[in-house]
Structure formats: C-alpha cells, structure tokens
Design a protein around this motif. Structure first.
Motif, short mmCIF file in Angstrom:
data_model
loop_
_atom_site.label_atom_id
_atom_site.label_comp_id
_atom_site.label_asym_id
_atom_site.label_seq_id
_atom_site.Cartn_x
_atom_site.Cartn_y
_atom_site.Cartn_z
N GLN A 38 -4.01 0.10 4.63
CA GLN A 38 -3.21 0.87 5.58
C GLN A 38 -2.70 2.16 4.97
O GLN A 38 -2.18 2.16 3.85
N GLY A 39 -2.86 3.22 5.71
CA GLY A 39 -2.30 4.49 5.25
C GLY A 39 -3.10 5.12 4.14
O GLY A 39 -2.74 6.15 3.61
N ILE A 40 -4.21 4.48 3.75
CA ILE A 40 -5.01 5.04 2.67
C ILE A 40 -6.18 5.84 3.23
O ILE A 40 -6.60 6.83 2.66
N ALA A 93 0.87 -1.18 0.00
CA ALA A 93 0.00 0.00 0.00
C ALA A 93 0.90 1.21 0.00
O ALA A 93 1.91 1.25 0.71
N GLY A 94 0.57 2.19 -0.81
CA GLY A 94 1.35 3.42 -0.85
C GLY A 94 2.83 3.20 -1.12
O GLY A 94 3.67 3.94 -0.60
N GLY A 95 3.18 2.19 -1.90
CA GLY A 95 4.58 1.96 -2.25
C GLY A 95 5.38 1.23 -1.20
O GLY A 95 6.59 1.05 -1.34
N ARG A 96 4.72 0.80 -0.09
CA ARG A 96 5.44 0.09 0.95
C ARG A 96 4.84 -1.29 1.16
O ARG A 96 3.71 -1.55 0.78
N VAL A 97 5.61 -2.14 1.83
CA VAL A 97 5.08 -3.44 2.24
C VAL A 97 4.31 -3.22 3.54
O VAL A 97 4.88 -2.76 4.52
N THR A 98 3.02 -3.52 3.53
CA THR A 98 2.23 -3.33 4.74
C THR A 98 1.77 -4.64 5.35
O THR A 98 1.04 -4.66 6.32
#
Lengths: 511, 352
Positions: free
Chosen positions: A507-509, A483-488
């Motif tokens: 997550q983070g969205i 999510a958002g370019g990261r491993v969540t």
C-alpha cells in the motif's frame, strides 16, 4: 549424456565444484556445485543467509573458498582478488554500492583500469567520452563529471552497472541490481541484459523478486542454508515451485494458543513519528496496542519502518515523537538503560553489528544488558552471574562447551540464541525481535520460534519483525503489516492470507 | 530440558599448546628478560636492584594503567605525558609560590595533601576535556588528545613562564613540608611510589574485572553499537575512562616531581609513548575490547627491566631504543598470530 545435455555442458564457461566457505561462527556455504552458462541469465535464488552472496563473492574473487575448486573454460583457476577475477573477464555489481561518493561518475567507472597516456597521465577526455557512450547505452542522462555522491541511489546503481560494462566482461554477476530501480529503469536494465546475452556474456543474476526472475532467467539454482537445494531450467518451473525450494518445510504452525484479551494492553504506542535523514518519515504517526501473552508479527517490505519502530521503542532514537506506554508507564524520553529496566528488550536485526560483542565470551555477552541484577555492593556477584548464564545456556539449548568460549566461535543460530538470552536475562515484559530467523539454519529457526511462543505463554508480549511471509503466518497470533512507516493492515491469524498481507505491504508504494 | 541439552552435540573447547604459549607471551617475556639479565648482569636479582627497578617502573606503569582503560574502549590518550608535566608544575607552584590572594594581600600555602588533591584534580580535568571532546563533539580520540597534549604542555610552561620550581621541600612555617615523601619515602623498605602502583593497580584490576563499569568498558571497546543497544551508557563510560587516565597521569606527575624535588615544565615528554608501549606489550588490543590491567603492569615491567638491564650491561642508549622498538613490534606481531590461530581453530571446530 544426451545431445542436449552435452550442448549445455559445452556452454558452461565458469564452474564451481564443491565450493565451501567457513567463517568463525558460521559456515556460509557447504560444498556447492554451480555452473554458469554463456549467453544465458543464470539465476541464483535463496533466502537471506542462504549463501548466495558468499558464492557470488567467491566467483568474483572477493572471497576465497575454504574448500572446493573453480573452473573457467574447463581449466582450474583461483582468484586472489576482484582484480584478479576481472583480468579473466569476470565483473560484479555488488548489492551494497561500491562507489566513491567524492569522485565523479567517470572517475568511478575507470577507477581500477584508467586509460593512461605515457603510462602515467590519466586521459580524462577519453574517460568522459566512454562514460557518455555507456550512459547512452543505459539510456540515462548522467553527466560524466557529476560527483557520485550527488546522484540518487537508482542512478548510482546505473553507474555501478556502467562500471562493470566498461571492462569487457565475459561473465557479469549482478547482486540485487533492481532493488533501488523503478519499473522503467528495470525495463532498461533488462534490455541491456538482453543485449549482453546476445553478445554471449554470461550473467549471474541474484534477486528476491521472483516475478522478475521468471521473466529474465534461463536457469535457476536454489540455495538453502548454505547448501545446493535444486537446479532447473527456468521454463520448467513456476513461482510456487521456486518458493517451496527456497523456503522448504516451515516449522510446525503455532499451537492453538489464544492470547489473553481480557487485560488492558501492555504496550500502547500512540502517534509515534520518526523522521528519516531524507526528510520523510521512517515512522509516521503510528499507533498500536499489544497485549501481554500475544505474539505479534510485524510484516513489511524493506524500508517499511519496522526496524525503526523497534529502535524507537527501545530508546535508540532519541528524536522520536509520540507516546510509548508500557504497563501504564510512559517511556518516551527515557534512555535505553531505563527502558530495559522497565521491561523492554530488543533482539536487533544484525546480530554481528548490533547484537554481540564479538571479542567477549558467551557468558559476558549474555549478562551485558542485565548487569544490575548481579550486583553485590559495587561488585558483580560472579557466582550468581555464572548460575544465570548456565541456566540460560541450558534453557535456550545454546550449543557451547563453556560460557567462557568467545561468542564468535558459535554458529549463527547459537549466536542468535545468545542475543535472545541476553534479552531474556533482563526479565522483559515486552520482547522485540527484528528478523529473528535471518541467517540461521532451519533447526535453530524452529527452536527460536518455539522459544518465542513459550515466552508469550508465560505472559510476555512478543513482537517480531520479518519480511518472510511463511514465517509470519506460521508463528504470529496477530499480524500487523507496515508500509511507509504506517500500519497498513492488522489481521488475526484466522483472517490473514498471503494475498492480503502482500496487498497491505504494498500500500502506498505503487506510487 | 537439561537432558536435551546433554544430548545435543557439544562443540569441544580445545586449547592448543601453541595458543596457550601465545596467550601467556607477556609473562614468558617477563621471565625471559628476568632470566637473561640475572645471568648476564651482576647483582641483578639483588633485593636493592629489584626495589629500584620497581620504583623506576611505577611511573610508566601508573600511566599505562590509565591508558589501558582508554585503550580498552577503543580510544587512545596522547595527553598523559603533558599531564605529568602539568600536574608537577601545579604542585610545584603551590608549594614554592603558593596562591597569592591579591585582594587580601596575602599568599596562601596549602598543605601537601591539598596540593596533591589539586594536582590530581587538574589531571582529571584535562581528562574530562578529552572525554567531552570525544563524546559530545565526536572528535577522534587521537586528535582530541593530541590537541590537549599541546594545550596541557603549553599550560605547564605558562605556569612558571618555562622555569623550574626548585627544591620543593616546603617551609615549616607554612606547614607545607613533606612533598618529597611521595618520590623518596618508604614504608617498611618499600618505596611509596611502588605502594601507590600496587594500590592503583589492584583497584584498577578490580574495577575492570569485577564491576559493571568494567564490563561496560570492554563492551564499548568490543562493539559500541551492541553495547548501546544493551543499555550501556556509552558516552558516560568513555568520559570516565579519560578522567581515570588523566588522574593516573597526574599521580605519575606528582611522583616525578617529588623524586626530583623539583618540577620542570618539560617533564613527561614522550611518556605517552612508553605508556602505550606497555599497554600494547601487555596484550591490550588498540582496537579495544581486549586486554587486562595485569597484562599492562607486566608489560611495563618488561620495558622497565629491559631498560635497566641494558643500562647495567652497559649497552648504549641508542641500542636500547632499537631493542625497545623491536620488542614492541614483536609483541604486536605475536598478538596478530594469536588472533589468527584462534580464528583458524574456530573455523576448524566449525568444520568438525
């Protein structure tokens, strides 16, 4: 016919009967029936490639059906173009925005049907006035003179909706209208839809967001692999039913293969970043290890950075930062060709645009990435190349009468197998597949997934990106959520549940 | 595993007679014009006439071969006509005036082979500029080569201040004789220019059909993005095709200058249009990805035979232009027809 059914039949304004659409290489739609009721939100549901967009384009006149008929108010009609359909009161909001960024909001809204004085002079004042009115109705403060290119995507979406409203539509088709909107904007849109419904307008609504559909839909039609799967009243069904109709039976879950964990990871991604054009990060300091023999599913929503990560790995993003090591060898800075020789292979998401050279034959496409293997002196050894092509066609069960057939003539699933075959002929150690199941029929999908598992057993590291929960649960040994370019999230198959994956993907969205 | 493949329903690869006719249209056109003129123009099929014809065709065919490389990648090279003029002027200047070395107060007259190599190098250089403009600076090929069309032509005029270098036979005392051989010489009765065409054509056909570079040319023209992701060095391929086109144009320019035994800065004007016509007539798609060198050579011959045959029949040159235009348009219309037929058959095969 019961009184109720009769009432429904009377309500039908537009009806598609046995409508089909074939393209070279794919049949997008097989003899589908679809009825649009006035004063109702008619939901069209299906996975990617199920044929929703094709059906919608046929209804809107953007495509002509290869077979079947359309009835408007029980009279047969044919639409030669979008304008033709618009003359009958059919409006459409495309998923890909169809606006001219260089023109102003008002100019865009009245592009196809300007108000003119004396037959030639465009009445800009009138346009501005009407545009302001539309914007008030949509509760957005967008100035009519703003160039569309200066607007945010969500605002452009609003302009697109206003454009459809500006022509007094009787039927309004909306393809994923909320994909770029925030929660408040969605609420406004739904209020507008409510008003339109009350005014007797028929809405055809296409979306992936099931909660949204249940909230707003009156009837639902589910398409699967280009065929009509089910039709129902929305109040009679729930989300699990919708999912089961949409997805169908998944291919049998993967066999209980345990990846070899004793070896050092084959692929080590460390601190990889990639900027996106908007100034943020498409991939954000991402680190990940993948072992040989492992099938890793990369799950995430649209825009999570999965495709970008794959592009970084194959070398299509020269501006990426960070370290990518394959079997101990640093790949960062190498061009695509060198990475392919080192053992990375990519099956891109969009096989038409990125995977295949349409005008070339199946055989030529298959060996395009591995030509170096067939060299004899400066020339290609046609015999050896032919043998490899024939072997690949046989092993991947590509249905084609001869390797010399143009690749466009194949069905979607077989085209996908050609792209996979091309990747395999490079003898990769790491195989990356971006949405390998998209837009291909269930049988081909199962074969593709079987092939992926077989390759992992042979010792390849296989990574595939998907936004399909069922798919990732059925095929992967290990599920990495982005999510958002990261491993969540990073789950073994045993740990993974749909709820956990969805939570990680969001997550983070929320912000 | 193979058993499964056998059992799987195999889609039949059908070829309709119409499609076959369409795909052979250039060859059919070639035989049609040959048959027509041999029936109507006296002595048309004489060996002498045919040799002369081949000689006439060789210049355009060489240009068109280079053009085919570029067009296969989806580009276009408008500068070839100017390169014809420039290469001729460079060769003419070197033979007629030499290279004055002011510091030593002497003038250097290179041997003819060196002259030829330098002229070809100049053509390749212009091609390199085209290629760099298209790749590095992302200039559209049409514009990039339109620019170099003017630059090369202007340079050709600057070389001599617009004058012609006459009588390029060289001087025995300078050891630079022999330049006319290229345009007038024969080996066993075959003109040198025709031999050059055969050699260049064979190499070009081999490169496009049998080498990785050739495959990559088609891939870049067919789908640049897919080619890139398959490891094709797209920019390098594009650069090379413009260099090849420039080199071919220089060879053509040398032949022109040698035939006339003089180099004129305006020679080769509008040659690029003839080269594009031959390429298109030969079945190469201007969008890229489709076409063959053989097709282009046949296309050049169709145009050449039309031109020579109409002259022999005494048709006015005004009508010749009209006819040439019609033939080119017909070729493209047929190409579209073939594409549509193929598409329709693919869809039918789908439905079956």
């Amino acid at each position: 016919m019961s009184a109720h059914a009769q009432a429904i039949a009377d309500d039908v304004i537009l009806r598609a009967e046995q409508v089909g659409k074939a393209y070279p290489g794919t049949t997008a739609l097989h003899a589908v029936d679809f009825a649009v009721r006035r004063g109702a939100v008619n939901v069209l549901l299906g996975e990617n490639g199920a044929g929703k967009s094709t059906l919608m384009k046929i209804l809107a006149g953007a495509e002509q059906p290869s077979s079947g008929r359309l009835f408007l108010d029980n009279r047969e009609v044919t639409f030669a173009s979008v304008n033709d359909a618009a003359a009958y009161g059919i409006g459409i909001i495309f998923q890909e925005l169809n606006l001219c960024p260089n023109l102003s909001v008002a100019e865009n809204i009245f592009l196809g049907h300007p108000t003119v004085r004396f037959g030639i002079d465009i009445d800009s004042g009138d346009h501005a006035e009407k545009t302001r009115k539309l914007m008030r109705r949509l509760e957005h403060a967008i100035e009519p003179q703003t160039p569309v290119g200066d607007l945010r995507i969500a605002q452009q979406q609003i302009v697109e909706i206003a454009k459809a409203l500006a022509r007094d539509v009787r039927i309004l088709i909306m393809d994923e209208p909320t994909s770029a909107l925030s929660a408040t904007e969605v609420d406004i849109l739904f209020r507008v839809i409510g008003e339109l419904k009350a005014a007797g307008v028929a809405i055809v609504y296409i979306s992936h967001r099931l909660e949204e559909l249940v909230r707003i839909g009156d009837t639902v039609t589910v398409l699967r692999d280009g065929r009509l799967q089910a039709t129902a009243e929305m109040r009679d069904v729930d989300i699990p039913w919708l999912i089961s109709q949409m997805v169908g039976a998944m291919p049998a879950p993967a066999t209980g293969h345990v990846p070899r964990k004793d070896t050092a990871p084959l692929l080590r991604i460390a601190d990889v970043s990639l900027r996106n054009p908007h100034g943020g990060f498409a991939v954000d300091r991402l680190s990940l290890d993948v072992a040989a023999g492992e099938v890793v599913g990369l799950y995430g929503l649209l825009g999570a950075g999965r495709s970008e990560l794959f592009e970084v790995l194959i070398g299509a993003q020269p501006d990426a930062q960070g370290s990518v090591r394959l079997g101990g060898r640093e790949l960062a800075g190498l061009p695509i060709a060198a990475r392919i020789r080192a053992g990375v292979a990519l099956v891109p998401e969009d096989r038409q645009r990125e995977g295949l050279v349409q005008c070339l034959s199946v055989g030529t496409n298959l060996t395009l990435a591995s030509l170096w293997r067939f060299l004899r002196g400066p020339s290609l050894d046609m015999g050896r190349e032919r043998a490899a092509v024939t072997r690949t066609i046989r092993e991947l069960l590509i249905k084609v009468s001869s390797p010399d057939v143009e690749v466009t003539a194949l069905s979607g699933g077989n085209q996908q197998k050609v792209v996979i075959g091309k990747a395999l002929l490079t003898q990769p150690k790491l195989l990356l597949l971006d949405e390998p199941g998209r837009g291909i029929d269930v049988g081909a999908k199962a074969e593709v997934f079987r092939t992926m598992r077989a390759l992992a057993r042979e010792g390849l590291a296989v990574m595939f990106a998907t936004s399909d929960l069922k798919e990732v649960m059925a095929v992967a040994d290990r599920i990495v959520v982005m999510a958002g370019g990261r491993v969540t999230g990073d789950f073994s198959r045993a740990e993974a549940t749909e709820e956990r994956l969805v939570a990680a993907a969001n997550q983070g969205i929320a912000a | 595993m193979s058993d499964i493949a056998m059992a799987a329903p195999v889609r039949k690869h059908r070829t309709s007679p119409l499609l076959l006719l369409l795909s052979l249209r250039t060859l059919i056109a070639l035989f049609a014009v040959l048959a027509f003129f041999s029936a109507t123009a006296p002595n048309f099929l004489d060996l002498g006439t045919l040799v002369l014809l081949a000689k006439h065709v060789s210049i355009n065919a060489l240009l068109a071969i280079g053009m085919t490389f570029v067009v296969l990648t989806g580009g276009i090279d408008l500068s070839v006509g100017s390169i014809v003029g420039l290469a001729g002027m460079v060769a003419g200047g070197l033979i007629d005036r030499g290279v004055p070395l002011h510091f030593w107060g002497v003038t250097l007259f290179p041997d003819v082979p060196i002259v030829i190599l330098i002229a070809i190098a100049v053509g390749v250089l212009v091609g390199t500029i085209n290629g760099l403009l298209v790749t590095w600076l992302s200039v559209a090929p049409f514009i990039a080569t339109l620019g170099t069309l003017y630059i090369a032509r202007g340079t050709a005029l600057l070389v001599s201040n617009g004058e012609t270098f006459p009588n390029l036979v060289g001087r025995p005392q300078f050891h630079n004789t022999g330049f006319p051989v290229l345009g007038a010489g024969t080996v066993l009765g075959v003109p040198v220019s025709v031999i050059l065409l055969v050699v260049v054509g064979a190499i070009a056909a081999y490169v496009t059909a049998r080498t990785p570079f050739g495959r990559r040319i088609y891939a870049v023209g067919g789908n640049e993005r897919a080619a890139l992701l398959s490891g094709v060095p797209v920019d390098r391929v594009k650069l090379l095709v413009y260099m090849i086109s420039g080199g071919c144009a220089a060879v053509a320019g040398l032949i022109v200058a040698s035939e006339l035994v003089a180099s004129h800065p305006a020679s080769g004007e509008t040659f690029e249009l003839n080269a594009i016509a031959a390429t298109v007539l030969g079945g190469t798609s201007l969008v890229g990805g489709r076409g063959t060198i053989w097709g282009t050579i046949v296309g050049a011959f169709v145009i050449g035979i039309l031109a020579d045959g109409l002259v022999m029949l005494g048709v006015s040159s005004f009508w010749q232009m009209v006819i040439k235009g019609l033939v080119i348009i017909a070729a493209v219309v047929l190409d579209q027809l073939q594409r549509r037929t193929q598409r329709r058959m693919a869809i039918q095969a789908q439905g079956a």
